[in-house]
Design a protein around this motif. Sequence first.
Motif, PDB file in Angstrom:
ATOM      1  N   VAL A  73      -2.160   6.939   1.149  1.00 19.04           N
ATOM      2  CA  VAL A  73      -3.260   7.250   1.424  1.00 19.04           C
ATOM      3  C   VAL A  73      -4.150   8.166   1.691  1.00 19.04           C
ATOM      4  CG1 VAL A  73      -5.973   6.959   2.784  1.00 19.04           C
ATOM      5  CG2 VAL A  73      -4.036   4.728   2.716  1.00 19.04           C
ATOM      6  N   ILE A  97       1.246  -1.260   0.040  1.00 15.13           N
ATOM      7  CA  ILE A  97      -0.102   0.104   0.418  1.00 15.13           C
ATOM      8  C   ILE A  97       1.097   1.246   0.125  1.00 15.13           C
ATOM      9  CG2 ILE A  97      -1.669   1.193   1.088  1.00 15.13           C
ATOM     10  CD1 ILE A  97      -2.451  -1.013   2.426  1.00 15.13           C
ATOM     11  N   THR A 138      -5.320   2.533  -7.698  1.00 14.75           N
ATOM     12  CA  THR A 138      -5.870   3.337  -6.724  1.00 14.75           C
ATOM     13  C   THR A 138      -7.325   3.303  -6.612  1.00 14.75           C
ATOM     14  OG1 THR A 138      -4.502   5.058  -7.186  1.00 14.75           O
ATOM     15  CG2 THR A 138      -6.498   5.543  -5.852  1.00 14.75           C
ATOM     16  N   TRP A 178      -6.640   5.380  -1.918  1.00 16.26           N
ATOM     17  CA  TRP A 178      -5.653   4.175  -1.654  1.00 16.26           C
ATOM     18  C   TRP A 178      -5.274   3.340  -2.645  1.00 16.26           C
ATOM     19  CZ3 TRP A 178      -5.373   2.244   3.924  1.00 16.26           C
ATOM     20  CH2 TRP A 178      -6.289   2.176   4.375  1.00 16.26           C
ATOM     21  N   CYS A 206      -5.805   4.346   8.624  1.00 18.08           N
ATOM     22  CA  CYS A 206      -5.075   5.295   9.269  1.00 18.08           C
ATOM     23  C   CYS A 206      -6.189   6.057   9.236  1.00 18.08           C
ATOM     24  CB  CYS A 206      -4.495   6.120   7.800  1.00 18.08           C
ATOM     25  SG  CYS A 206      -5.650   5.879   6.114  1.00 18.08           S
ATOM     26  N   ILE A 233      -0.079   3.996   7.905  1.00 18.50           N
ATOM     27  CA  ILE A 233      -1.363   3.419   7.476  1.00 18.50           C
ATOM     28  C   ILE A 233      -0.664   1.758   8.468  1.00 18.50           C
ATOM     29  CG2 ILE A 233      -2.072   1.829   5.519  1.00 18.50           C
ATOM     30  CD1 ILE A 233      -1.578   3.021   3.967  1.00 18.50           C
ATOM     31  N   VAL A 247      -2.963   0.966  -4.259  1.00 23.60           N
ATOM     32  CA  VAL A 247      -2.186  -0.297  -3.788  1.00 23.60           C
ATOM     33  C   VAL A 247      -1.779  -0.909  -4.778  1.00 23.60           C
ATOM     34  CG1 VAL A 247      -3.262  -2.299  -2.965  1.00 23.60           C
ATOM     35  CG2 VAL A 247      -4.367   0.097  -2.323  1.00 23.60           C
ATOM     36  N   ASP A 282     -11.231   9.112   0.157  1.00 19.94           N
ATOM     37  CA  ASP A 282      -9.654   8.806   0.668  1.00 19.94           C
ATOM     38  C   ASP A 282      -9.792   7.417  -0.514  1.00 19.94           C
ATOM     39  OD1 ASP A 282     -12.034   7.527   2.273  1.00 19.94           O
ATOM     40  OD2 ASP A 282     -10.418   5.508   2.325  1.00 19.94           O
TER      41      ASP A 282
END
Length: 316
Positions: A42, A39, A161, A149, A114, A104, A151, A147
Amino acid sequence: MQLNGVAVVDRHNRPTVIQKVALRAFFINDGQYYDPYDISGVTIFQKASNFTPSTVLGSDNLISSSVPSSIILMQFGASANDAGAALDPTSYLPATDASCLSGIYRVKQGEYICILDGTQDISGSYTFHGSSLEIANSASAVNDYIDCWTVKFAAGSDYQTLINDFHLYEDTFFSITQHLLLATRNKLINKHLTLSSIENLKVTTEITIQNKDIDDSVKNIFRDSAITSAMMKIEKINEDSTTLPAHVTVSGFSDTSSTIDITSDNTMIFNFDTTTLATHPSVADFGGLTGTYRMIVKYTLLNETIISPPYYFTVS
């Protein structure tokens, strides 16, 4: 809910701008909770300004290099230097370690979190596209937010994302001229479990305000996210035994105080792992792993500590 013993408020539980807001993400692959390979970060944006993914994502499904830094409200990284694996929850020490505030954390397999902390000044390093920007948290107003993320699910896959959303609320301050007369009713949804299963025990909560002259707007506040500090006690019941204890504790209140999830409609959830019953320290007093169990829930509602009557279920 808690992170390393610190009380935080889940995004679905009407979080306010002056609380520690838990932004959780669950990752699932082929029907099972799954840990992504990495990850990367964020990123928080205001939803009104970025209503569609195309406003923040480029053609590669990643946060665009053309996104102006002025609309980035907060950045979280997987570790203190925004690189590497997600942090262990035990390193979340907000009272003593400022570097943990933009981390995170891996709570358990497939569950990451988070903390958008509205109780203190926090910031995070935005390093995408070669940037090196320190983003001070400005997601501090009543509003809708997203939000994002970023990844990588497997070592050989590309980053992508994923976008979630949340809302920060005003504090629900109000004044009344009499004591609130609160009544609760709980119900255990699960009545039968199979040995060797791992299931979420779900207990719903219905809250009633019995004052006749309290405005509906006040009553509505208690319909959403009213209960806190939930815990459960689970006991094995030995029926018709003269040589074993009548009931044996499987999990006490203190064992579950940090593991109960509370949904936005005041449902309490505890993940009960029956595969561990065979190795329980008191298994010799169980009179067998299958049979009748009972649960008691304990939680806080306003200034009251509520302890429910026992609810029974079977394991077979």
